[in-house]
Motif scaffolding. Structure first.
Motif, PDB file in Angstrom:
ATOM      1  N   ALA A 114      14.483  28.924  31.708  1.00 45.34           N
ATOM      2  CA  ALA A 114      13.753  30.028  31.070  1.00 45.34           C
ATOM      3  C   ALA A 114      14.169  30.207  29.621  1.00 45.34           C
ATOM      4  CB  ALA A 114      13.950  31.313  31.865  1.00 45.34           C
ATOM      5  N   CYS A 115      13.800  29.235  28.811  1.00 46.63           N
ATOM      6  CA  CYS A 115      13.956  29.395  27.378  1.00 46.63           C
ATOM      7  C   CYS A 115      12.651  29.993  26.858  1.00 46.63           C
ATOM      8  CB  CYS A 115      14.214  28.029  26.738  1.00 46.63           C
ATOM      9  SG  CYS A 115      14.193  28.045  24.958  1.00 46.63           S
ATOM     10  N   THR A 116      12.734  31.133  26.204  1.00 46.89           N
ATOM     11  CA  THR A 116      11.558  31.796  25.621  1.00 46.89           C
ATOM     12  C   THR A 116      10.365  31.813  26.572  1.00 46.89           C
ATOM     13  OG1 THR A 116      10.653  29.806  24.579  1.00 46.89           O
ATOM     14  CG2 THR A 116      12.206  31.098  23.285  1.00 46.89           C
ATOM     15  N   THR A 117      10.498  32.574  27.642  1.00 51.09           N
ATOM     16  CA  THR A 117       9.391  32.635  28.581  1.00 51.09           C
ATOM     17  C   THR A 117       8.887  34.067  28.713  1.00 51.09           C
ATOM     18  OG1 THR A 117       8.619  31.867  30.725  1.00 51.09           O
ATOM     19  CG2 THR A 117      10.801  32.855  30.656  1.00 51.09           C
ATOM     20  N   VAL A 118       8.025  34.281  29.705  1.00 47.16           N
ATOM     21  CA  VAL A 118       7.360  35.577  29.856  1.00 47.16           C
ATOM     22  C   VAL A 118       8.160  36.437  30.837  1.00 47.16           C
ATOM     23  CG1 VAL A 118       5.204  36.665  30.574  1.00 47.16           C
ATOM     24  CG2 VAL A 118       5.161  34.440  29.457  1.00 47.16           C
ATOM     25  N   SER A 119       8.541  37.651  30.418  1.00 51.70           N
ATOM     26  CA  SER A 119       9.429  38.450  31.269  1.00 51.70           C
ATOM     27  C   SER A 119       8.752  38.811  32.601  1.00 51.70           C
ATOM     28  CB  SER A 119       9.894  39.706  30.536  1.00 51.70           C
ATOM     29  OG  SER A 119       8.802  40.497  30.148  1.00 51.70           O
ATOM     30  N   ALA A 166      15.635  24.221  25.936  1.00 48.21           N
ATOM     31  CA  ALA A 166      15.769  23.865  24.524  1.00 48.21           C
ATOM     32  C   ALA A 166      16.398  24.988  23.701  1.00 48.21           C
ATOM     33  CB  ALA A 166      14.407  23.501  23.938  1.00 48.21           C
ATOM     34  N   GLY A 167      16.942  26.003  24.371  1.00 50.49           N
ATOM     35  CA  GLY A 167      17.441  27.154  23.623  1.00 50.49           C
ATOM     36  C   GLY A 167      18.907  27.093  23.284  1.00 50.49           C
ATOM     37  N   TYR A 168      19.606  26.079  23.785  1.00 49.76           N
ATOM     38  CA  TYR A 168      21.022  25.938  23.446  1.00 49.76           C
ATOM     39  C   TYR A 168      21.373  24.459  23.507  1.00 49.76           C
ATOM     40  CZ  TYR A 168      22.017  25.358  28.491  1.00 49.76           C
ATOM     41  OH  TYR A 168      22.056  24.910  29.790  1.00 49.76           O
ATOM     42  N   PHE A 169      22.465  24.084  22.875  1.00 50.69           N
ATOM     43  CA  PHE A 169      22.882  22.695  22.980  1.00 50.69           C
ATOM     44  C   PHE A 169      23.436  22.457  24.377  1.00 50.69           C
ATOM     45  CE2 PHE A 169      22.624  22.569  18.354  1.00 50.69           C
ATOM     46  CZ  PHE A 169      21.875  21.419  18.246  1.00 50.69           C
ATOM     47  N   ASN A 170      22.863  21.509  25.075  1.00 49.58           N
ATOM     48  CA  ASN A 170      23.141  21.325  26.500  1.00 49.58           C
ATOM     49  C   ASN A 170      24.429  20.542  26.785  1.00 49.58           C
ATOM     50  OD1 ASN A 170      19.623  20.523  26.770  1.00 49.58           O
ATOM     51  ND2 ASN A 170      20.543  22.544  26.799  1.00 49.58           N
ATOM     52  N   ASP A 171      25.091  20.056  25.714  1.00 48.49           N
ATOM     53  CA  ASP A 171      26.201  19.112  25.878  1.00 48.49           C
ATOM     54  C   ASP A 171      27.248  19.569  26.904  1.00 48.49           C
ATOM     55  OD1 ASP A 171      24.776  18.977  23.511  1.00 48.49           O
ATOM     56  OD2 ASP A 171      26.318  17.822  22.494  1.00 48.49           O
ATOM     57  N   TYR A 172      27.675  20.828  26.800  1.00 49.45           N
ATOM     58  CA  TYR A 172      28.772  21.287  27.672  1.00 49.45           C
ATOM     59  C   TYR A 172      28.350  21.342  29.128  1.00 49.45           C
ATOM     60  CZ  TYR A 172      31.017  22.551  23.282  1.00 49.45           C
ATOM     61  OH  TYR A 172      31.557  22.503  22.034  1.00 49.45           O
TER      62      TYR A 172
END
Lengths: 429, 356
Positions: free
Chosen positions: B323-328, B282-288
């Motif tokens: 890995a959108c906004t996850t734990v390093s 959910a961290g970027y627009f997936n269209d491409y």
């Protein structure tokens, strides 16, 4: 610059033949309001509904929330570049309908992540917007409209509607007046620490359909160089909300807490010199250019001793916070940088997305992606229906009519914002 | 009706015997034994200790989780408990692990509050702190009365019907780690504060500018730095795999990867993945990427290179950790597992990591 904000308190909202304000009640003639909105031919129709605190109403497909306001004693000066003509925002007199809000809904949107607002139930406990008198505007596009420009159309139409409502309060007694006045040259501020705000107002990673939202004086700021603003411009229509709920909206800018906090201390504890408005950047050269220019402006143009670097929604904007912060510290400007922890698993230390040793004062501004599970049985839906899909990052199908839903807080209108107004911190349990 | 409590103890605290009895198997008493007597007193009339389950430290040592799930749990279940307590185990190596294992098994199966108590440096802590409440103790059993008191205070909070307004944005009622003195469980939640973010940040910035003492609200972990591996000398013999955080998963997302805060990874057959896929991010627009996954990881280009003899080969697996906004830390752990799998298969010389 001096701005007088006349607060007219609204405690109730009712339909009437004449649009006006009396004894704290906002009376609205729906037909008149509709005419103002339908001046835009891209809008086929608008549904106007009222919602009050405590009603079992759920408002859906929310894309912006705005406080009804108008400039007083001057024509065409509202939201310069969006509604009014180009001029400097932040001067003279503004009337605001405190306690009222316009909620903009776009049910034909193809976005999957859309905002919602409950006027009662559990989620109403965690957003101040549930305690406001709401004018809910639900828009439908005409054949001339295209999805992305239509979002700008309805944001603008709603701002015009707000101007119309605030103007209709002409003659109603003003409950209180806030004066926002500051200049770096003010005598009382000389010798005090020179403080600025780096306001990250947008990130292009949310450029829906690869088109950026227009949020500053009617234009987009993706790829923009840092821009210096007077604090009053931020809170008086120079900035407007995004086209989708991202824990930021027009109302958050209009009441920008960081700006107002610093203004309230101007001449007492600090010399609030100005705001440096920036966007986050997806490309490294844009990011480094922006960071280095922010440091140059802060140190050598505004001659600042310290800045708060405020962060917008997303993970990636942390990278810009970090590079700006490091550039500022190296230039000799002391920083407090924001972080928003973005997950509910882990420790604060291992979820933060930067760890430069220069950045030793990090403000924990809350996690806008935290989920809340809440019960609420609405009997009325505006901006959608009981069948409207509610976004779940866990990919669990859920609908507006479900008795219980689980929603990330940035989609609950007003629950979190990126302007420092919430009483929030993310804590380790 | 009183809430039903079951307590787990080792052979020593269960009054069977010392180290010479450490290999003893499970036994059950339908009354409180040893520390469970003190627990009964501290918990008061609203609770009833209905049983004590005992097992030897050594008996547990070989396979703690298996022993807890297959032998311990079936002895606890018939009591129909509302609360499960284990220990306190202080700093005892094997006992802290058996207490953690029992609590985890019971919590998972019955969904009731479970509490144990340990020294923060004991081996059971790292293994079980995310799954069970562990009240902090010192390393000496002399702290028994104090520890039992703390465990019971936490138990009462966890078992209470909360009607007061929650101070959490998630509307939960989680005990405060400082007040109840338990080891933090890697959970992060928004709470309401007295002061706004704006006020706190200006206050703290002013302290820093004036040269006064100031306190950061987050102390970041320091990332590990390591030297870059040697460059590949002959690309025409090199076999490459893709590992990506961009969220590419098979259509239907069979492993239920999350679009945010995902912690899992999986290796997928690359050919079928590129034919039928979706994006969980959910961290970027997936269209491409949805139009063409080669934009996320350019399999088509690598194949051309292989055909031209410029490259040795491409792995038939695509290593995916959305890995959108996850734990390093989880990224590190998953990376180690991926590397291990690649080594075991022996078909990868280099990895291209693509991000979004």
């Amino acid at each position: 610059m001096r701005l007088e904000m006349e607060n007219v308190k609204i405690t109730d909202i009712q339909e009437a033949d004449k649009t006006h304000v009396e004894n704290g009640v906002l009376y609205i003639n729906k037909k008149e309001l509709e005419e103002v909105i339908l001046e835009d031919e891209k809008i086929a129709s608008v549904e106007i509904n009222f919602a009050k605190p405590g009603q079992n109403v759920r408002i859906l497909n929310v894309q912006d929330v705005q406080e009804p306001r108008c400039k007083v004693g001057v024509e065409n000066a509202d939201y310069p570049g969006v509604v009014g003509n180009f001029c400097i925002a932040g001067q003279g007199k503004t009337r605001r309908l405190e306690g009222a809000a316009i909620v903009v809904s776009n049910p034909t949107t193809r976005r999957v992540e859309n905002g919602l607002l409950d006027m009662n139930g559990e989620s109403a406990q965690i957003t101040p917007y549930s305690k406001k008198c709401i004018v809910s505007l639900t828009y439908y596009p005409s054949e001339l409209a295209e999805e992305r420009p239509f979002e700008e159309n309805i944001k603008r139409a709603s701002l015009r509607a707000g101007v119309f409502l605030a103007r209709a309060a002409e003659g109603a007694p003003v409950d209180s007046v806030d004066v926002y006045e500051s200049s770096p040259l003010d005598e009382k501020a000389q010798g005090l620490p020179r403080i600025g705000l780096v306001l990250q107002a947008y990130t292009p990673q949310f450029d829906y359909m690869a088109v950026p939202d227009k949020i500053i004086y009617g234009t987009a700021i993706s790829g923009m160089l840092p821009t210096v603003l007077h604090p009053n411009e931020v809170i008086d229509g120079g900035l407007v909300g995004w086209n989708a709920m991202k824990a930021i909206d027009t109302l958050s800018f209009q009441n920008h807490a960081m700006v107002r906090e610093m203004l309230s201390r101007h001449g007492k504890e600090i010399n609030f010199v100005g705001v440096i408005c920036v966007t986050a950047n997806t490309m490294l050269d844009l990011r480094m250019r922006c960071s280095s220019m922010v440091a140059g402006i802060a140190k050598h143009v505004l001659c600042l001793d310290g800045v708060v670097v405020e962060k917008i929604l997303g993970g990636m904007p942390h990278a810009d916070i970090s590079t700006m912060g490091v550039a500022l510290e190296r230039a000799g400007v002391k920083t407090a940088t924001f972080t928003t922890p973005l997950t509910s698993a882990g420790t604060l230390g291992d979820t933060i997305l930067y760890n430069d040793k220069e950045l030793d004062l990090i403000i924990n501004a809350g996690n806008p992606f935290e989920k809340t599970t809440f019960k609420f049985k609405a009997d009325t839906f505006y901006g959608g229906t009981a069948e409207t899909k509610i976004y779940s990052s866990e990919q669990v199908p859920q609908f507006a009519g479900d008795e219980q839903i689980r929603v990330e807080q940035y989609l609950i209108a007003g629950c979190q914002d990126h302007c420092g107004s919430r009483n929030v911190i993310t804590k380790e349990f | 009706m009183a809430k039903r409590v079951v307590v787990f103890l080792n052979q020593f605290f269960g009054q069977i015997g010392g180290e010479e009895m450490a290999s003893v198997g499970f036994s059950v008493k339908d009354e409180p034994i040893g520390p469970a007597v003190a627990m009964k007193m501290n918990l008061g009339d609203e609770f009833e200790v209905v049983g004590t389950v005992i097992a030897g430290d050594e008996y547990f040592a070989a396979a703690p989780d298996k022993t807890a799930e297959e032998e311990g749990l079936p002895l606890v279940e018939p009591f129909k408990p509302d609360l499960f307590l284990a220990g306190p185990a202080f700093a005892a190596g094997r006992y802290t692990v058996s207490c953690g294992a029992m609590c985890k098994a019971v919590s998972k199966a019955l969904g009731i509050p479970v509490i144990t108590a340990m020294d923060p440096d004991a081996p059971g802590v790292d293994i079980y702190k995310k799954d069970v409440y562990i009240v902090k103790t010192g390393n000496n059993a002399r702290e028994m009365p104090k520890t039992v008191k703390k465990m019971c205070a936490l138990a009462k909070y966890l078992c209470a019907e909360h009607t007061e307004k929650s101070n959490m944005f998630s509307l939960q009622y989680l005990p405060d780690p400082a007040e109840f003195d338990y080891i933090k469980m890697d959970r992060l939640y928004n709470i309401f504060t007295e002061e706004t973010v704006a006020k706190r940040s200006v206050d703290k910035l002013l302290q820093k500018v004036r040269g006064e003492k100031y306190e950061t609200e987050v102390e970041p972990d320091r990332f590990e730095t390591f030297p870059a591996p040697e460059a590949i000398k002959d690309m025409s013999k090199c076999r490459i795999a893709f590992a990506s955080d961009g969220g590419l998963v098979p259509k239907g997302n069979p492993d239920k990867m999350l679009t945010r805060s995902n912690l899992k990874w999986k290796a997928y057959d690359i050919e079928s993945l590129y034919k039928d896929y979706e994006v969980a991010h959910a961290g970027y627009f997936n269209d491409y990427v949805l139009e063409d996954p080669n934009r996320l990881a350019p399999l088509n280009i690598l194949k051309e290179f292989v055909a031209e003899g410029k490259l040795g080969g491409v792995s038939d697996l695509f290593y995916s950790m959305p890995a959108c906004t996850t734990v390093s830390k989880q990224g590190t752990a998953n990376g180690i597992e991926m590397a291990k799998m690649m080594k075991e298969r022996g078909d990868v010389d280099a990895v291209i990591l693509t991000s979004t």
